[in-house]
Design a protein around this motif. Structure first.
Motif, PDB file in Angstrom:
ATOM      1  N   GLY A 243      15.301   9.005  -7.233  1.00 41.51           N
ATOM      2  CA  GLY A 243      14.389   9.707  -8.115  1.00 41.51           C
ATOM      3  C   GLY A 243      15.053  10.793  -8.945  1.00 41.51           C
ATOM      4  N   ARG A 244      16.284  11.137  -8.614  1.00 40.70           N
ATOM      5  CA  ARG A 244      16.995  12.189  -9.350  1.00 40.70           C
ATOM      6  C   ARG A 244      18.233  11.656 -10.072  1.00 40.70           C
ATOM      7  NH1 ARG A 244      19.405  16.143  -6.671  1.00 40.70           N
ATOM      8  NH2 ARG A 244      19.745  14.929  -4.762  1.00 40.70           N
ATOM      9  N   PHE A 245      18.888  10.671  -9.482  1.00 35.53           N
ATOM     10  CA  PHE A 245      20.100  10.113 -10.058  1.00 35.53           C
ATOM     11  C   PHE A 245      19.810   8.722 -10.610  1.00 35.53           C
ATOM     12  CE2 PHE A 245      23.499  12.442  -7.298  1.00 35.53           C
ATOM     13  CZ  PHE A 245      22.911  13.653  -7.599  1.00 35.53           C
ATOM     14  N   THR A 246      20.532   8.370 -11.677  1.00 39.96           N
ATOM     15  CA  THR A 246      20.422   7.039 -12.256  1.00 39.96           C
ATOM     16  C   THR A 246      21.815   6.495 -12.537  1.00 39.96           C
ATOM     17  OG1 THR A 246      18.310   7.610 -13.311  1.00 39.96           O
ATOM     18  CG2 THR A 246      19.462   5.648 -14.113  1.00 39.96           C
ATOM     19  N   ILE A 247      22.086   5.307 -12.009  1.00 39.08           N
ATOM     20  CA  ILE A 247      23.361   4.647 -12.270  1.00 39.08           C
ATOM     21  C   ILE A 247      23.147   3.611 -13.363  1.00 39.08           C
ATOM     22  CG2 ILE A 247      23.025   2.891 -10.461  1.00 39.08           C
ATOM     23  CD1 ILE A 247      26.067   3.093  -9.911  1.00 39.08           C
ATOM     24  N   SER A 248      24.125   3.495 -14.242  1.00 37.48           N
ATOM     25  CA  SER A 248      24.054   2.505 -15.307  1.00 37.48           C
ATOM     26  C   SER A 248      25.474   2.083 -15.653  1.00 37.48           C
ATOM     27  CB  SER A 248      23.341   3.075 -16.537  1.00 37.48           C
ATOM     28  OG  SER A 248      24.034   4.189 -17.061  1.00 37.48           O
ATOM     29  N   ARG A 249      25.584   1.021 -16.436  1.00 40.56           N
ATOM     30  CA  ARG A 249      26.908   0.567 -16.831  1.00 40.56           C
ATOM     31  C   ARG A 249      26.846  -0.039 -18.216  1.00 40.56           C
ATOM     32  NH1 ARG A 249      28.908  -3.489 -12.432  1.00 40.56           N
ATOM     33  NH2 ARG A 249      30.679  -3.673 -13.861  1.00 40.56           N
ATOM     34  N   ASP A 250      27.981   0.042 -18.884  1.00 38.97           N
ATOM     35  CA  ASP A 250      28.174  -0.570 -20.199  1.00 38.97           C
ATOM     36  C   ASP A 250      29.379  -1.487 -20.057  1.00 38.97           C
ATOM     37  OD1 ASP A 250      28.819  -1.256 -22.788  1.00 38.97           O
ATOM     38  OD2 ASP A 250      28.310   0.701 -23.615  1.00 38.97           O
ATOM     39  N   ASN A 251      29.133  -2.768 -19.880  1.00 42.15           N
ATOM     40  CA  ASN A 251      30.232  -3.703 -19.642  1.00 42.15           C
ATOM     41  C   ASN A 251      31.151  -3.839 -20.857  1.00 42.15           C
ATOM     42  OD1 ASN A 251      29.381  -4.160 -17.021  1.00 42.15           O
ATOM     43  ND2 ASN A 251      28.193  -5.966 -17.558  1.00 42.15           N
ATOM     44  N   ALA A 252      30.618  -3.652 -22.031  1.00 38.58           N
ATOM     45  CA  ALA A 252      31.456  -3.719 -23.238  1.00 38.58           C
ATOM     46  C   ALA A 252      32.495  -2.602 -23.248  1.00 38.58           C
ATOM     47  CB  ALA A 252      30.586  -3.637 -24.481  1.00 38.58           C
ATOM     48  N   LYS A 253      32.155  -1.501 -22.620  1.00 37.56           N
ATOM     49  CA  LYS A 253      33.074  -0.361 -22.563  1.00 37.56           C
ATOM     50  C   LYS A 253      33.750  -0.243 -21.203  1.00 37.56           C
ATOM     51  CE  LYS A 253      30.483   2.427 -25.895  1.00 37.56           C
ATOM     52  NZ  LYS A 253      29.777   3.716 -26.133  1.00 37.56           N
ATOM     53  N   ASN A 254      33.449  -1.171 -20.287  1.00 31.49           N
ATOM     54  CA  ASN A 254      34.003  -1.091 -18.925  1.00 31.49           C
ATOM     55  C   ASN A 254      33.767   0.292 -18.316  1.00 31.49           C
ATOM     56  OD1 ASN A 254      34.877  -3.727 -18.934  1.00 31.49           O
ATOM     57  ND2 ASN A 254      37.005  -3.238 -19.405  1.00 31.49           N
ATOM     58  N   THR A 255      32.573   0.781 -18.470  1.00 33.31           N
ATOM     59  CA  THR A 255      32.261   2.143 -18.031  1.00 33.31           C
ATOM     60  C   THR A 255      30.964   2.151 -17.224  1.00 33.31           C
ATOM     61  OG1 THR A 255      33.358   3.078 -19.966  1.00 33.31           O
ATOM     62  CG2 THR A 255      31.842   4.514 -18.782  1.00 33.31           C
ATOM     63  N   VAL A 256      30.992   2.918 -16.172  1.00 33.98           N
ATOM     64  CA  VAL A 256      29.809   3.127 -15.337  1.00 33.98           C
ATOM     65  C   VAL A 256      29.447   4.605 -15.402  1.00 33.98           C
ATOM     66  CG1 VAL A 256      28.870   2.996 -13.001  1.00 33.98           C
ATOM     67  CG2 VAL A 256      30.444   1.249 -13.809  1.00 33.98           C
ATOM     68  N   TYR A 257      28.158   4.863 -15.385  1.00 39.51           N
ATOM     69  CA  TYR A 257      27.676   6.230 -15.505  1.00 39.51           C
ATOM     70  C   TYR A 257      26.819   6.613 -14.301  1.00 39.51           C
ATOM     71  CZ  TYR A 257      28.842   5.157 -20.351  1.00 39.51           C
ATOM     72  OH  TYR A 257      29.500   4.771 -21.493  1.00 39.51           O
ATOM     73  N   LEU A 258      26.768   7.889 -14.052  1.00 33.54           N
ATOM     74  CA  LEU A 258      25.833   8.412 -13.064  1.00 33.54           C
ATOM     75  C   LEU A 258      25.163   9.635 -13.677  1.00 33.54           C
ATOM     76  CD1 LEU A 258      24.763   8.027 -10.144  1.00 33.54           C
ATOM     77  CD2 LEU A 258      26.388   9.816  -9.464  1.00 33.54           C
ATOM     78  N   GLN A 259      23.914   9.464 -14.056  1.00 38.00           N
ATOM     79  CA  GLN A 259      23.128  10.578 -14.570  1.00 38.00           C
ATOM     80  C   GLN A 259      22.507  11.304 -13.391  1.00 38.00           C
ATOM     81  OE1 GLN A 259      22.611  11.682 -17.846  1.00 38.00           O
ATOM     82  NE2 GLN A 259      21.614  13.408 -16.809  1.00 38.00           N
ATOM     83  N   MET A 260      22.811  12.578 -13.278  1.00 34.97           N
ATOM     84  CA  MET A 260      22.340  13.375 -12.156  1.00 34.97           C
ATOM     85  C   MET A 260      21.440  14.482 -12.672  1.00 34.97           C
ATOM     86  SD  MET A 260      25.851  13.615  -9.914  1.00 34.97           S
ATOM     87  CE  MET A 260      26.616  14.767 -11.033  1.00 34.97           C
ATOM     88  N   ASN A 261      20.194  14.439 -12.279  1.00 34.42           N
ATOM     89  CA  ASN A 261      19.211  15.435 -12.684  1.00 34.42           C
ATOM     90  C   ASN A 261      18.718  16.218 -11.472  1.00 34.42           C
ATOM     91  OD1 ASN A 261      19.341  14.414 -15.347  1.00 34.42           O
ATOM     92  ND2 ASN A 261      17.698  12.956 -14.936  1.00 34.42           N
ATOM     93  N   SER A 262      18.102  17.340 -11.734  1.00 34.05           N
ATOM     94  CA  SER A 262      17.526  18.179 -10.675  1.00 34.05           C
ATOM     95  C   SER A 262      18.540  18.409  -9.554  1.00 34.05           C
ATOM     96  CB  SER A 262      16.259  17.513 -10.104  1.00 34.05           C
ATOM     97  OG  SER A 262      15.308  17.298 -11.122  1.00 34.05           O
TER      98      SER A 262
END
Length: 117
Positions: free
Chosen positions: A65-84
């Motif tokens: 509910g606070r963190f969101t993982i995502s990825r962009d395969n075209a950029k070979n990059t994974v993200y972790l959005q961390m809120n609160s």
């Protein structure tokens, strides 16, 4: 060989947000990617995972509910959005690549997240 490089860590106040990135290079193939974290004196904790298609994700209860993982395969990059963010989120965050089924074969060196109250 695969190289994973994390970025985006830093110092943030309680309730703030950060977005971590993990850029992969080399002979990169991925069944899934994950973010782990380790605080001083504590065991390494799995935070979130995402499969290649981004259809399947997993979150530890502590971040749901606070963190969101995502990825962009075209950029070979994974993200972790961390809120609160909370003080207990402070740790070194590592990304890892499940290049072989059931094994996190490659790891980054980590990025430090500090949360001030």
């Amino acid at each position: 060989q695969v190289q994973l490089v994390e970025s985006g860590g830093g110092l943030v106040q309680v309730g703030g947000s950060l977005r971590l990135s993990c850029a992969a290079s080399g002979s990169f193939s991925s069944i899934s990617m994950a973010w782990f974290r380790q605080a001083p004196g504590k065991v390494r904790e799995l935070v979130a995972t995402i499969d290649w298609s981004s259809r399947s994700t997993y979150y530890a209860d502590s971040v749901k509910g606070r963190f969101t993982i995502s990825r962009d395969n075209a950029k070979n990059t994974v993200y972790l959005q961390m809120n609160s963010l909370k003080p207990e989120d402070a740790a070194v965050y590592y990304c890892a690549d499940e290049a072989i089924y059931g094994q996190y074969t490659y790891w980054g060196r980590g990025t430090q997240v500090a949360v001030s109250s």
